[in-house]
Design an enzyme around this catalytic site. Structure first.
Site, PDB file in Angstrom:
ATOM      1  N   LEU A   1      11.332   2.153   4.375  1.00 57.92           N
ATOM      2  CA  LEU A   1      12.162   0.956   4.540  1.00 57.92           C
ATOM      3  C   LEU A   1      13.326   1.179   5.504  1.00 57.92           C
ATOM      4  CD1 LEU A   1      12.279   0.000   0.746  1.00 57.92           C
ATOM      5  CD2 LEU A   1      10.657  -0.784   2.483  1.00 57.92           C
ATOM      6  N   HIS A   2      13.714   0.120   6.168  1.00 60.67           N
ATOM      7  CA  HIS A   2      14.872   0.143   7.075  1.00 60.67           C
ATOM      8  C   HIS A   2      15.696  -1.112   6.808  1.00 60.67           C
ATOM      9  CE1 HIS A   2      12.491  -2.728   9.303  1.00 60.67           C
ATOM     10  NE2 HIS A   2      11.530  -1.834   9.471  1.00 60.67           N
TER      11      HIS A   2
ATOM     12  N   HIS B   1      13.999  -4.480   6.180  1.00 61.54           N
ATOM     13  CA  HIS B   1      13.521  -4.715   4.804  1.00 61.54           C
ATOM     14  C   HIS B   1      14.706  -5.032   3.883  1.00 61.54           C
ATOM     15  CE1 HIS B   1      10.332  -1.852   6.345  1.00 61.54           C
ATOM     16  NE2 HIS B   1       9.590  -2.850   5.911  1.00 61.54           N
TER      17      HIS B   1
ATOM     18  N   GLN C   1      -5.721  -2.787   6.179  1.00 58.99           N
ATOM     19  CA  GLN C   1      -5.202  -3.371   7.414  1.00 58.99           C
ATOM     20  C   GLN C   1      -5.034  -2.353   8.545  1.00 58.99           C
ATOM     21  OE1 GLN C   1      -1.549  -4.693   5.193  1.00 58.99           O
ATOM     22  NE2 GLN C   1      -0.551  -4.377   7.157  1.00 58.99           N
TER      23      GLN C   1
ATOM     24  N   MET D   1       5.305  -2.024   3.173  1.00 54.52           N
ATOM     25  CA  MET D   1       4.492  -0.812   3.180  1.00 54.52           C
ATOM     26  C   MET D   1       5.397   0.422   3.116  1.00 54.52           C
ATOM     27  SD  MET D   1       1.092  -1.521   5.365  1.00 54.52           S
ATOM     28  CE  MET D   1       1.754  -1.124   6.962  1.00 54.52           C
TER      29      MET D   1
ATOM     30  N   SER E   1       9.283   0.380  11.124  1.00 53.78           N
ATOM     31  CA  SER E   1       9.047   1.725  10.581  1.00 53.78           C
ATOM     32  C   SER E   1       8.435   2.624  11.648  1.00 53.78           C
ATOM     33  CB  SER E   1       8.112   1.653   9.374  1.00 53.78           C
ATOM     34  OG  SER E   1       8.642   0.771   8.418  1.00 53.78           O
TER      35      SER E   1
ATOM     36  N   LYS F   1       9.741 -10.672  12.517  1.00 60.84           N
ATOM     37  CA  LYS F   1       9.355  -9.670  13.518  1.00 60.84           C
ATOM     38  C   LYS F   1       7.826  -9.674  13.712  1.00 60.84           C
ATOM     39  CE  LYS F   1       8.665  -5.176  14.791  1.00 60.84           C
ATOM     40  NZ  LYS F   1       7.544  -5.012  13.958  1.00 60.84           N
TER      41      LYS F   1
END
Ligand code: PAF
Length: 289
Positions: free
Chosen positions: A35-36, A39, A63, A32, A189, A152
């Site tokens: 990004l970190h 990802h 969602q 989604m 995020s 996660k």
């Protein structure tokens, strides 16, 4: 090769069908955005295993519940594009909501009954049907591939594995380890919403998981004792508000009567604005690795 942004479903399908017809294996990382490193680790895993890597960035309205953060969900396409390129992504699929849901309201829904109602599902009743619907749609758009998801969101991963198998979708689901900050906080995020004090308090989730794992590794067999260990630590942290702390069977997500040889610890707590999740796989003494 430079990364290419493709917003249209038909263009993406054409490109991926052509790659598969040349015998190329496609790797897919659904996200989604915002990004970190977590990802990036999925993207690097996809790069290592496949000939062509596609990632999607789509903040899926289905969602999010009515009082959730859909409109304020963090977004930064320029930064996401750079991070994806650095992690080896070839194609970034960036559809609009209209491209994904051209008929407006969506009448069709994928729901995975028992797995979706407990834990996260108890607090967010429509979340997993919205997630499973968009992931099914993305699988259908991308086609046969290996798809990479972080552990996660362990309940999400379990549900995705289940509907992929139940619906015979030609996608190999690959689960990848949680990426953590140096102090143990699982990357997310939504960590961006934490104040500096909340950021410190948030480490209690991982500390509680590790304390519970140690209790199991020391031979405790009663799930209640393990769950109380986690709850006690979170309750002692004034900035954290525990939602659940559970020890579960890794596939059914049900709390067992006795600790099984291999189990999963799940935890969720509100820390300031965000609800944070974490989990840990544990092997009891004598259990198989
Ligand atoms: O985990 C996420 O980021 C999302 O739930 C997913 C799998 C991309 C579906 O929107």
């Amino acid at each position: 090769m430079t990364i290419r942004l493709i917003p249209q479903i038909s263009d993406l399908r054409r490109e991926l069908d052509a790659a598969r017809s040349e015998g190329k294996q496609v790797g897919f990382v659904p996200t989604m955005g915002y990004l970190h490193d977590g990802h990036a680790s999925l993207m690097r895993a996809a790069r290592a295993d496949n000939d062509l890597v596609v990632a999607s960035i789509f903040v899926n309205p289905l969602q999010f519940g009515a009082n959730e953060d859909l409109s304020s969900y963090p977004r930064d396409l320029e930064r996401d594009t750079e991070l994806s390129a650095m992690a080896g992504v070839d194609v970034l699929f960036t559809p609009t909501v209209e491209e994904m849901y051209p008929n407006g309201a969506v009448m069709t829904s994928v729901s995975v009954n028992e797995l979706s109602t407990r834990w996260e599902g108890a607090t967010r009743p429509s979340h997993f049907a919205g997630m499973a619907t968009v992931v099914t749609k993305l699988f259908w758009i991308v086609g046969a591939c290996r798809a990479y998801f972080g552990e996660k969101d362990y309940q999400q991963l379990t549900i995705i594995r289940r509907f992929t198998a139940d619906l015979s979708i030609p996608v190999e689901v690959v689960g990848c380890p949680i990426v953590r900050a140096d102090d143990g906080l699982a990357l997310s995020s939504r960590n961006t919403y934490l104040s500096p004090e909340e950021r410190k308090a948030a480490t209690v989730l991982n500390r509680a998981l590790r304390a519970a794992a140690a209790v199991i590794e020391d031979g405790e067999t009663d799930p209640e004792v393990v769950m109380e260990t986690m709850a006690g630590l979170v309750d002692a942290e004034p900035l954290a508000n525990l939602d659940y702390a559970a020890v579960v069977d890794p596939e059914t997500l049900v709390v067992p009567e006795r600790i099984p040889p291999v189990c999963r610890l799940l935890i969720a707590a509100q820390v300031g604005r965000p609800r944070l999740l974490d989990n840990l796989g544990v092997t009891a003494p004598g259990g198989a690795q």
